[in-house]
Write a protein that holds these residues in place. Structure first.
Motif, PDB file in Angstrom:
ATOM      1  N   SER A 166      20.713   7.965 106.107  1.00  0.00           N
ATOM      2  CA  SER A 166      19.651   8.257 106.979  1.00  0.00           C
ATOM      3  C   SER A 166      18.494   7.328 106.881  1.00  0.00           C
ATOM      4  O   SER A 166      18.197   7.065 105.707  1.00  0.00           O
ATOM      5  N   VAL A 167      18.072   6.699 107.863  1.00  0.00           N
ATOM      6  CA  VAL A 167      17.133   5.563 107.735  1.00  0.00           C
ATOM      7  C   VAL A 167      15.914   6.135 108.387  1.00  0.00           C
ATOM      8  O   VAL A 167      15.840   6.455 109.527  1.00  0.00           O
ATOM      9  N   GLY A 168      14.706   5.898 107.774  1.00  0.00           N
ATOM     10  CA  GLY A 168      13.411   6.034 108.379  1.00  0.00           C
ATOM     11  C   GLY A 168      12.545   4.725 108.340  1.00  0.00           C
ATOM     12  O   GLY A 168      12.888   3.942 107.500  1.00  0.00           O
ATOM     13  N   ILE A 169      11.316   4.775 109.040  1.00  0.00           N
ATOM     14  CA  ILE A 169      10.610   3.565 109.116  1.00  0.00           C
ATOM     15  C   ILE A 169       9.373   3.828 108.299  1.00  0.00           C
ATOM     16  O   ILE A 169       8.590   5.013 108.873  1.00  0.00           O
ATOM     17  N   GLN A 170       8.834   3.140 107.617  1.00  0.00           N
ATOM     18  CA  GLN A 170       7.445   3.268 107.079  1.00  0.00           C
ATOM     19  C   GLN A 170       6.840   1.892 107.269  1.00  0.00           C
ATOM     20  O   GLN A 170       7.055   0.907 106.702  1.00  0.00           O
ATOM     21  N   THR A 171       5.685   2.150 107.994  1.00  0.00           N
ATOM     22  CA  THR A 171       4.768   0.860 108.327  1.00  0.00           C
ATOM     23  C   THR A 171       4.051   0.433 107.084  1.00  0.00           C
ATOM     24  O   THR A 171       3.477  -0.587 107.150  1.00  0.00           O
ATOM     25  N   ASP A 172       3.596   1.074 106.388  1.00  0.00           N
ATOM     26  CA  ASP A 172       2.654   0.857 105.001  1.00  0.00           C
ATOM     27  C   ASP A 172       3.562   0.578 103.885  1.00  0.00           C
ATOM     28  O   ASP A 172       4.173   1.623 103.174  1.00  0.00           O
ATOM     29  N   LEU A 173       3.843  -0.733 103.516  1.00  0.00           N
ATOM     30  CA  LEU A 173       4.736  -0.882 102.464  1.00  0.00           C
ATOM     31  C   LEU A 173       3.724  -0.594 100.980  1.00  0.00           C
ATOM     32  O   LEU A 173       2.770  -1.025 100.984  1.00  0.00           O
ATOM     33  N   PRO A 174       4.275  -0.046 100.059  1.00  0.00           N
ATOM     34  CA  PRO A 174       3.730  -0.137  98.850  1.00  0.00           C
ATOM     35  C   PRO A 174       3.370  -1.694  98.427  1.00  0.00           C
ATOM     36  O   PRO A 174       3.898  -2.476  98.669  1.00  0.00           O
ATOM     37  N   GLN A 175       2.177  -1.712  97.517  1.00  0.00           N
ATOM     38  CA  GLN A 175       1.619  -2.788  97.136  1.00  0.00           C
ATOM     39  C   GLN A 175       2.652  -3.659  95.981  1.00  0.00           C
ATOM     40  O   GLN A 175       2.651  -4.719  95.947  1.00  0.00           O
ATOM     41  N   ILE A 176       3.389  -2.645  95.405  1.00  0.00           N
ATOM     42  CA  ILE A 176       4.347  -3.504  94.479  1.00  0.00           C
ATOM     43  C   ILE A 176       5.533  -2.635  94.551  1.00  0.00           C
ATOM     44  O   ILE A 176       5.522  -1.003  94.375  1.00  0.00           O
ATOM     45  N   THR A 177       6.906  -2.984  94.390  1.00  0.00           N
ATOM     46  CA  THR A 177       7.964  -2.257  94.290  1.00  0.00           C
ATOM     47  C   THR A 177       8.921  -3.011  93.169  1.00  0.00           C
ATOM     48  O   THR A 177       8.462  -4.097  92.738  1.00  0.00           O
ATOM     49  N   ILE A 178      10.212  -2.210  92.591  1.00  0.00           N
ATOM     50  CA  ILE A 178      10.893  -2.909  91.822  1.00  0.00           C
ATOM     51  C   ILE A 178      11.554  -4.149  92.218  1.00  0.00           C
ATOM     52  O   ILE A 178      11.787  -5.170  91.355  1.00  0.00           O
ATOM     53  N   GLU A 179      11.693  -4.373  93.617  1.00  0.00           N
ATOM     54  CA  GLU A 179      12.315  -5.876  93.810  1.00  0.00           C
ATOM     55  C   GLU A 179      11.165  -6.902  93.550  1.00  0.00           C
ATOM     56  O   GLU A 179      11.803  -7.885  93.250  1.00  0.00           O
ATOM     57  N   ASN A 180       9.928  -6.554  93.387  1.00  0.00           N
ATOM     58  CA  ASN A 180       8.957  -7.657  93.193  1.00  0.00           C
ATOM     59  C   ASN A 180       9.175  -8.027  91.633  1.00  0.00           C
ATOM     60  O   ASN A 180       8.668  -9.304  91.510  1.00  0.00           O
TER      61      ASN A 180
END
Length: 480
Positions: free
Chosen positions: A159-173
């Motif tokens: 199930s996929v949703g859209i979030q327009t405000d990304l976190p300033q930092i994620t684990i991918e960074n």
């Protein structure tokens, strides 16, 4: 005809305080270091027209005029509907910057599998509400590099949703920088972080029953069973983002308001995530704190313990500062004469190599070490022939079974000097017992425990201390 110039005094403070204040404000615009006293005068050239008792200095010829800059004209470019499904980026004629079509970005996001390695570049991202690990081995030896994880892990989005405000930092960074991963989460590297998170997914991290009060949160839910989707509104964050947020709270001690700004969610959402995930982690971290056999301890006995081969556990109590409670009874129960503050106390036991094997419940700061040993299920864990190593203030000899030993520095009278044997025995025990001090320092590297625990999170304090101590068992051994 030349104008006659003269000097006038400031208005009286008692009669016209407001007028004097206006004078000072106007004059300080020209001279910031102006000091007004009884001898301060103002020239009549600074007044417009004839001077009266209500005049205000407004003319300052020496003051440079502010340069007025005009704003560049803004042009609105029309968006043609026939270009909404194309991949081409429109070119702004005024800025010469390529602006991607937003609808194109959304369509691309819906077609991209929510792999942990992919970060959307169009300010939109997919958030997985249910994930499935298809190929992953829990053997740590096969997860030594990030490349192995990238090839062995495949996450399917249900199930996929859209979030327009990304976190300033994620684990991918930060996943490619081990120093950053350890700074933000406390884990040695991303491989260990992902291995532990994958275990949490198998235990239902993507179907958590979020805390919303006792009346609405208690009991199991139907969607927590396999094959059922979670009803209601979609998550604001992915499960891995929520886990990353909780680890940042524990490792860095960030306030919930700060985390809400970083992850671009409300403070109430952060509070629900913390209450839910802390209890969830507490249940799943109990397997990290085990009671090893004597054979396992002997096989991993460090060099410092060669003179103490029978040592089963090294124990000591540590305290954590808390905010002062409003209740007088709570103040009395948590007051520590040793720290001269309100504290929580916990008994920690480690193996000679530095692995945490026992963590007591949370006690008030006024409780003695003897009371904790007597009432916290520590004694039933000991077996015949075990030896406990402790500090000289750990007076529990009469509580131990006859076949269990206590190794502690000898008590020496203050009126006489240590003997030769007492000195070397104290030195030998102190150099070995330092392992528990090192472990407590390692636990307090989680800054949530290194600062004063807020009273608003007192109901989570015991869980947070246990989690932080359990996570240190994922670090390399302290002694070899």
């Amino acid at each position: 005809m030349e104008q006659n110039l003269y000097f006038t005094v400031f208005p009286c403070q008692k009669k016209k305080p407001i007028l004097k204040k206006l004078w000072i404000q106007r004059l300080k615009n020209v001279r910031a270091n102006l000091i007004v006293n009884d001898s301060t005068r103002v020239c009549s050239a600074h007044f417009d027209g004839p001077f009266t008792h209500e005049s205000i200095p407004t003319i300052f010829p020496s003051k440079p005029m502010k340069k007025v800059t005009t704003r560049r004209p803004l042009f609105r470019k029309e968006v043609h509907s026939e270009n909404t499904n194309t991949d081409t980026a429109e070119l702004d004629e005024n800025e010469n910057i390529k602006i991607p079509n937003i609808s194109t970005c959304i369509m691309k996001d819906l077609n991209i599998a929510s792999d942990i390695d992919k970060v959307n570049t169009c300010s939109f991202r997919t958030s997985c509400t249910q994930t499935e690990i298809t190929t992953f081995t829990t053997n740590a030896s096969t997860c030594t590099t990030t490349d192995n994880i990238e090839t062995d892990i495949k996450i399917h989005s249900v199930s996929v949703g859209i979030q327009t405000d990304l976190p300033q930092i994620t684990i991918e960074n930060v996943k490619h920088d081990n120093a950053k991963v350890r700074f933000y989460t406390g884990f040695v590297n991303f491989s260990v972080f992902w291995m532990f998170f994958s275990v949490l997914l198998k235990h239902g991290a993507d179907k958590l029953n979020y805390w919303e009060g006792e009346s609405r949160s208690m009991g199991e839910k139907s969607y927590q069973q396999e094959g059922n989707l979670k009803p209601g509104r979609k998550r604001f964050l992915r499960p891995i983002d929520e886990f990353f947020m909780v680890m940042m709270r524990l490792r860095l001690g960030l306030l919930q308001e700060h985390l809400a700004d970083i992850f671009r969610v409300s403070e109430s959402t952060v509070s629900r995530i913390m209450n839910t995930w802390i209890n969830f982690l507490f249940d799943n971290c109990k397997s990290l704190v085990t009671w090893p056999t004597r054979e396992q301890i002997v096989c991993n006995l460090p060099k410092l313990f060669t003179g103490h081969p029978d040592t089963r556990i090294v124990v000591d109590c540590t305290e954590f500062y808390i905010e002062k409670p409003s209740s007088l009874k709570a103040q009395w129960m948590t007051w520590s004469e040793y720290k001269h503050s309100n504290t929580f106390k916990v008994l920690i036991g480690v193996t000679p190599s530095g692995m945490v094997t026992f963590i007591s419940r949370l006690w008030g700061g006024n409780v003695s070490d003897r009371h904790i040993v007597q009432h916290d299920e520590f004694l039933p864990k000991l077996s015949k022939g075990d030896v406990i190593m402790a500090d000289k203030g750990f007076t529990v000899e009469d509580l131990l079974p006859a076949d269990v030993g206590l190794n502690m520095p000898p008590r020496v009278s203050t009126k006489k000097q240590m003997s030769h044997l007492e000195f070397f025995k104290t030195n030998s025990i102190a150099s070995a017992r330092i392992v528990v001090e090192m472990k407590m320092e390692q636990i307090k590297n989680y800054n949530i425990l290194n600062s004063r625990l807020p009273i608003s999170e007192a109901h989570l304090s015991e869980q947070m201390i246990f989690i932080c101590a359990a996570f240190t068992n994922l670090l390399p051994p302290l002694l070899k």
